[in-house]
Design an enzyme around this catalytic site. Structure first.
Site, PDB file in Angstrom:
ATOM      1  N   HIS A  34       0.629  41.118 -70.967  1.00  0.00           N
ATOM      2  CA  HIS A  34      -0.265  41.810 -71.898  1.00  0.00           C
ATOM      3  C   HIS A  34       0.266  41.776 -73.335  1.00  0.00           C
ATOM      4  O   HIS A  34       1.445  41.506 -73.578  1.00  0.00           O
ATOM      5  CB  HIS A  34      -0.438  43.262 -71.451  1.00  0.00           C
ATOM      6  CG  HIS A  34       0.853  44.042 -71.469  1.00  0.00           C
ATOM      7  ND1 HIS A  34       1.396  44.570 -72.621  1.00  0.00           N
ATOM      8  CD2 HIS A  34       1.718  44.351 -70.476  1.00  0.00           C
ATOM      9  CE1 HIS A  34       2.528  45.177 -72.337  1.00  0.00           C
ATOM     10  NE2 HIS A  34       2.751  45.059 -71.040  1.00  0.00           N
ATOM     11  N   GLU A  75       2.646  46.901 -63.294  1.00  0.00           N
ATOM     12  CA  GLU A  75       4.090  46.867 -63.546  1.00  0.00           C
ATOM     13  C   GLU A  75       4.823  47.691 -62.482  1.00  0.00           C
ATOM     14  O   GLU A  75       4.218  48.497 -61.755  1.00  0.00           O
ATOM     15  CB  GLU A  75       4.365  47.428 -64.949  1.00  0.00           C
ATOM     16  CG  GLU A  75       5.820  47.459 -65.392  1.00  0.00           C
ATOM     17  CD  GLU A  75       6.488  46.096 -65.380  1.00  0.00           C
ATOM     18  OE1 GLU A  75       6.715  45.557 -64.267  1.00  0.00           O
ATOM     19  OE2 GLU A  75       6.803  45.575 -66.464  1.00  0.00           O
TER      20      GLU A  75
END
Length: 213
Positions: free
Chosen positions: A11, A84
């Site tokens: 990202h 994550e």
């Protein structure tokens, strides 16, 4: 037949990346630079002609994925399995605070050892167990010569690469640096297994953060 390909895209930049804060499953927005990074990556990734894009459902990955999908006229499939590492007690803490709280555990995590992040968070084996079924499902849907983009997070991307390349986490941590913001890995399926064609690839002329998450 042409090989299948996977692009593992991290990202764009967040304020927490700039501040050195452990995000884990915190749901934070991209900075203005992070949005520009996503747009720049999108322009570069069209060259791979992807047919599929999947993403973590956390905002920083989701917004990045939507920028890429918009350029490609694709629809993003969101899945929490691409998230994550959950970093437990380290969530929202700076690296300096984490080192002060759990110095030995932080060092073990840096080495790639089987250490839970934040004591009550996830370790590499748990993340591997979470992402491997999602990865198998995605690859199973790809036709010959097709490319998919996975938009995820720094720690998870290294686990994904380890799974595809058949590496243990100690080796993967030594060989593969944490991807910067909106940097990507290019993996190609060969007859003998997946091969790494590129790591930390990026669009030119845009800054990229160094903090994982």
């Amino acid at each position: 037949m042409p090989p299948r390909r996977l692009i593992l895209l991290r990202h764009g930049q967040t304020q927490s990346n700039l501040d050195g804060i452990w995000q884990g499953h915190l749901d934070v927005e991209l900075t203005e630079l992070g949005r520009r990074q996503a747009d720049a990556a999108a322009a570069q990734l069209t060259a791979y002609r992807p047919t599929t894009i999947v993403s973590s459902d956390l905002k920083r990955a989701a917004v990045t994925a939507q920028a890429v999908a918009r350029d490609l006229s694709l629809t993003v499939a969101f899945d929490p399995r691409w998230r994550e590492f959950h970093v437990g007690q380290w969530t929202g803490k700076t690296t300096a605070e984490v080192i002060a709280m759990h110095p030995a555990e932080r060092l073990a995590a840096l080495r790639g050892e089987e250490q839970r992040r934040g004591i009550d968070g996830e370790g590499p084996a748990e993340v591997r167990a979470r992402v491997t079924p999602a990865l198998d499902e995605l690859i199973g849907r790809l036709g010959e010569g097709e490319c998919a983009i996975i938009v995820s997070h720094g720690g998870t991307i290294r686990v994904l690469a380890a799974v595809l390349l058949g590496l243990d986490m100690l080796t993967a941590t030594r060989l593969l640096t944490t991807p910067g913001n909106c940097q990507w890995a290019d993996l190609v399926q060969a007859p003998a297994g997946w091969r790494l064609a590129g790591w930390n690839l990026r669009a030119p002329d845009l800054g990229a953060g160094e903090v994982s998450g």
